[in-house]
Design a protein around this motif. Structure first.
Motif, PDB file in Angstrom:
ATOM      1  N   ALA A 388      55.360  10.393 115.072  1.00 40.71           N
ATOM      2  CA  ALA A 388      54.538  11.193 115.989  1.00 40.71           C
ATOM      3  C   ALA A 388      55.383  11.723 117.136  1.00 40.71           C
ATOM      4  CB  ALA A 388      53.398  10.346 116.551  1.00 40.71           C
ATOM      5  N   LEU A 389      54.942  12.878 117.630  1.00 42.65           N
ATOM      6  CA  LEU A 389      55.596  13.518 118.776  1.00 42.65           C
ATOM      7  C   LEU A 389      54.725  13.246 119.999  1.00 42.65           C
ATOM      8  CD1 LEU A 389      58.076  15.428 118.770  1.00 42.65           C
ATOM      9  CD2 LEU A 389      56.499  17.336 118.424  1.00 42.65           C
ATOM     10  N   GLY A 390      55.346  12.924 121.149  1.00 43.30           N
ATOM     11  CA  GLY A 390      54.560  12.667 122.360  1.00 43.30           C
ATOM     12  C   GLY A 390      55.282  13.182 123.592  1.00 43.30           C
ATOM     13  N   ASP A 391      54.524  13.311 124.698  1.00 41.67           N
ATOM     14  CA  ASP A 391      55.128  13.811 125.942  1.00 41.67           C
ATOM     15  C   ASP A 391      56.094  12.789 126.531  1.00 41.67           C
ATOM     16  OD1 ASP A 391      53.802  16.192 125.854  1.00 41.67           O
ATOM     17  OD2 ASP A 391      52.033  15.398 126.882  1.00 41.67           O
ATOM     18  N   THR A 392      55.808  11.525 126.287  1.00 45.96           N
ATOM     19  CA  THR A 392      56.676  10.446 126.769  1.00 45.96           C
ATOM     20  C   THR A 392      56.868   9.491 125.600  1.00 45.96           C
ATOM     21  OG1 THR A 392      54.750   9.142 127.374  1.00 45.96           O
ATOM     22  CG2 THR A 392      55.708  10.510 129.124  1.00 45.96           C
ATOM     23  N   ILE A 393      57.759   8.520 125.784  1.00 47.61           N
ATOM     24  CA  ILE A 393      57.954   7.535 124.723  1.00 47.61           C
ATOM     25  C   ILE A 393      56.664   6.731 124.520  1.00 47.61           C
ATOM     26  CG2 ILE A 393      59.135   5.953 126.343  1.00 47.61           C
ATOM     27  CD1 ILE A 393      60.252   6.030 122.844  1.00 47.61           C
ATOM     28  N   ALA A 394      55.957   6.440 125.622  1.00 47.79           N
ATOM     29  CA  ALA A 394      54.705   5.663 125.522  1.00 47.79           C
ATOM     30  C   ALA A 394      53.672   6.445 124.719  1.00 47.79           C
ATOM     31  CB  ALA A 394      54.177   5.345 126.919  1.00 47.79           C
ATOM     32  N   ASP A 395      53.592   7.734 124.981  1.00 47.42           N
ATOM     33  CA  ASP A 395      52.636   8.594 124.284  1.00 47.42           C
ATOM     34  C   ASP A 395      52.981   8.673 122.784  1.00 47.42           C
ATOM     35  OD1 ASP A 395      50.513  10.430 124.125  1.00 47.42           O
ATOM     36  OD2 ASP A 395      51.907  12.123 124.307  1.00 47.42           O
ATOM     37  N   ALA A 396      54.251   8.886 122.481  1.00 48.09           N
ATOM     38  CA  ALA A 396      54.674   8.979 121.078  1.00 48.09           C
ATOM     39  C   ALA A 396      54.381   7.658 120.369  1.00 48.09           C
ATOM     40  CB  ALA A 396      56.158   9.321 120.990  1.00 48.09           C
ATOM     41  N   GLN A 397      54.645   6.550 121.041  1.00 46.58           N
ATOM     42  CA  GLN A 397      54.420   5.244 120.430  1.00 46.58           C
ATOM     43  C   GLN A 397      52.927   5.010 120.175  1.00 46.58           C
ATOM     44  OE1 GLN A 397      54.323   1.492 122.561  1.00 46.58           O
ATOM     45  NE2 GLN A 397      56.119   0.785 121.411  1.00 46.58           N
ATOM     46  N   ARG A 398      52.097   5.317 121.179  1.00 42.62           N
ATOM     47  CA  ARG A 398      50.646   5.111 121.045  1.00 42.62           C
ATOM     48  C   ARG A 398      50.115   5.908 119.859  1.00 42.62           C
ATOM     49  NH1 ARG A 398      46.480   7.998 122.708  1.00 42.62           N
ATOM     50  NH2 ARG A 398      47.815   9.496 123.785  1.00 42.62           N
ATOM     51  N   ARG A 399      50.587   7.155 119.737  1.00 38.50           N
ATOM     52  CA  ARG A 399      50.076   8.009 118.675  1.00 38.50           C
ATOM     53  C   ARG A 399      50.578   7.572 117.291  1.00 38.50           C
ATOM     54  NH1 ARG A 399      48.601  12.708 119.817  1.00 38.50           N
ATOM     55  NH2 ARG A 399      50.242  13.734 118.694  1.00 38.50           N
ATOM     56  N   ALA A 400      51.817   7.137 117.240  1.00 39.99           N
ATOM     57  CA  ALA A 400      52.341   6.664 115.946  1.00 39.99           C
ATOM     58  C   ALA A 400      51.534   5.458 115.463  1.00 39.99           C
ATOM     59  CB  ALA A 400      53.824   6.308 116.068  1.00 39.99           C
ATOM     60  N   TYR A 401      51.233   4.522 116.377  1.00 41.84           N
ATOM     61  CA  TYR A 401      50.459   3.338 115.955  1.00 41.84           C
ATOM     62  C   TYR A 401      49.003   3.680 115.651  1.00 41.84           C
ATOM     63  CZ  TYR A 401      54.429   0.282 116.538  1.00 41.84           C
ATOM     64  OH  TYR A 401      55.656  -0.312 116.375  1.00 41.84           O
ATOM     65  N   MET A 402      48.481   4.772 116.271  1.00 44.63           N
ATOM     66  CA  MET A 402      47.139   5.235 115.887  1.00 44.63           C
ATOM     67  C   MET A 402      47.141   5.593 114.403  1.00 44.63           C
ATOM     68  SD  MET A 402      45.765   7.739 118.914  1.00 44.63           S
ATOM     69  CE  MET A 402      45.000   8.931 117.844  1.00 44.63           C
ATOM     70  N   GLY A 403      48.207   6.269 113.991  1.00 45.61           N
ATOM     71  CA  GLY A 403      48.351   6.633 112.576  1.00 45.61           C
ATOM     72  C   GLY A 403      48.496   5.391 111.695  1.00 45.61           C
ATOM     73  N   VAL A 404      49.368   4.481 112.126  1.00 45.51           N
ATOM     74  CA  VAL A 404      49.601   3.241 111.358  1.00 45.51           C
ATOM     75  C   VAL A 404      48.277   2.518 111.124  1.00 45.51           C
ATOM     76  CG1 VAL A 404      50.580   0.908 111.554  1.00 45.51           C
ATOM     77  CG2 VAL A 404      51.990   2.907 112.134  1.00 45.51           C
ATOM     78  N   ASP A 405      47.451   2.444 112.172  1.00 50.02           N
ATOM     79  CA  ASP A 405      46.213   1.656 112.091  1.00 50.02           C
ATOM     80  C   ASP A 405      45.156   2.305 111.200  1.00 50.02           C
ATOM     81  OD1 ASP A 405      47.309  -0.342 113.580  1.00 50.02           O
ATOM     82  OD2 ASP A 405      46.591   0.445 115.502  1.00 50.02           O
TER      83      ASP A 405
END
Ligand code: AMP
Ligand code: GLY
Length: 429
Positions: A388-405
């Protein structure tokens, strides 16, 4: 243009995804590919190491460019055979692929051309290796000379462990022929960073940085793997550090390879240890990283096909300055089969990937999947790369795990902390 991509992992899915987006890509084939790659390329049942079959296929289909994903076909001479057949190829010839294929070759080149790396010795005799280990002031790392699927490196906590590792490798027990020669080197303490640059033998086109997560468990615990997740750009990178990496490591290497009569064409992946702000080379790979390639392709702005073709044809000078990267951070979480990097079951069912792909700016890259009677199943250890692409590392991480879940795969697992060092640095800033 008609393009043939060689490989079957998450890296190749990301490359296929970016190549298929090019206006000039009229047909894209992938040998052998996987179930995810099917969505953007026509997969053909040929293995990359089957050099003659790849060359024949490229001739039959009138392929304009072959892009080689993994190292093994390059070390086996696939680029040489394609060039001989008059076909453009992105990837080095076998003599240049030695930068990855032989750790001893890489270390000797660094020594000859003063490229910063760990102090080392090369051995094929156990008694000499043992004597060298006993003389070292600190801990050492023992490495099989040849390709060992990322597993031929033992970081030793004491001298006895190093002696045992050397004995196991040199006896042929651990890695067969790949371990008949070993490199023993100084342990370097610092933070790791990967840096990528294209070269066409003469011109260097710097790309970008990424950071991998090699250990299997959260907090960088447990055994090494091929990589459990990556993000790009790496939080350690600054313009000053990038300059040092290019001037002290990448450029001298490309010049050295040309001087040695084996000019390097393709993507040079430098695994670096940053020690007190100074880059030191850990290893070279002669290909894109997997999973580093997945977040890199999400950040790339520009036409990958045009870029790789310029590399293959020795025209990188024509496109210097045109390759740009999104300022955003991209982060990839690898989902692996339970048991990996040890033994694990294959053929376990996976569902709901489409739901994950609906998250904005998120792509699930397949690494080891196949369709069996209409059901998506796992075929390897590392199976998916949710990116996932995000504005910050926290944003990218949150969105990637949304996908994982959203993905249902009872027999899979992933690390829950990809990007943790960068996140800690982002919080502290
Ligand atoms: P390599 O296959 O050479 O990349 O090594 C695998 C991993 O082992 C690297 O990513 C590092 O984490 C670690 N490593 C290799 N060589 C050294 C070294 N000399 N000092 C510290 N860590 C190392
Ligand atoms: N992720 C490590 C590699 O591609 O070698």
């Amino acid at each position: 243009m008609k393009v043939l991509l060689v490989g079957s992992g998450g890296r190749e899915h990301a490359l296929a995804w970016a190549l298929a987006a090019s206006e000039n890509c009229e047909a894209l084939y992938c040998a052998p590919g996987n179930a995810g790659i099917e969505s953007c390329a026509e997969c053909v049942d040929i293995k990359g190491e089957d050099v003659q079959a790849v060359v024949q296929f490229a001739k039959d289909k009138d392929i304009d460019l072959v892009v080689v994903g993994p190292e093994a076909p390059l070390v086996a001479g696939l680029a040489d055979a394609l060039i001989e057949a008059g076909i453009d190829v992105f990837g080095p010839k076998a003599d240049a692929a030695r930068l990855e294929g032989s750790k001893g070759f890489m270390k000797d080149l660094c020594a000859k051309y003063a490229i910063p790396t760990a102090a080392y010795g090369r051995f094929s005799d156990f008694e000499q290796a043992k004597a060298f280990i006993e003389k070292q002031p600190g801990n050492v790392v023992v490495k099989a000379d040849g390709l060992a699927a990322g597993k031929g490196v033992i970081i030793c906590q004491n001298k006895q462990e190093a002696i045992d590792a050397a004995e196991e490798m040199l006896s042929g027990e651990a890695f067969g022929d790949a371990g008949s020669e070993i490199v023993i080197e100084e342990f370097m303490d610092g933070e790791e960073l990967s840096y990528f640059a294209l070269a066409d033998g003469k011109t260097i086109l710097p790309l970008t940085s990424a950071q991998d997560h090699k250990r299997v468990f959260d907090g960088d615990e447990g055994p090494n793997t091929g990589g459990m997740g990556a993000y790009s750009p790496a939080h350690l990178i600054t313009a000053e550090l990038e300059e040092k990496i290019i001037h002290k490591i990448i450029r001298p290497t490309i010049e050295a390879m040309a001087a040695e009569g084996c000019p390097f064409t393709g993507v040079l992946y430098a695994g670096l240890m940053i020690v007190n702000g100074e880059p030191k080379l850990i290893e070279y790979n002669v290909r894109f990283g997997d999973p580093e390639c997945q977040p890199m392709m999400m950040r790339l702005q520009g036409d990958l096909l045009e870029i790789l073709q310029a590399g293959a044809q020795g025209r990188l000078n024509e496109i210097l300055g045109t390759v740009t990267w999104s300022d955003k951070t991209a982060l990839c979480v690898v989902m692996a089969a339970k048991g990996y990097p040890g033994s694990y079951p294959k053929g376990t069912p996976i569902s709901n990937i489409e739901d994950a792909n609906e998250v904005k700016d998120l792509t699930v890259f397949h690494a080891g999947t196949a369709l069996k009677d209409g059901q998506l199943v796992s075929t390897g250890g590392r199976v998916l790369g949710v990116t996932a692409l995000g504005d910050t590392i926290a944003d990218a991480q949150r969105r990637a795990y949304m996908g994982v879940d959203k993905i249902e795969w009872p027999d899979g697992f992933c690390r829950r902390d990809i990007g943790w060092r960068a996140l800690a640095a982002e919080k502290a800033a």
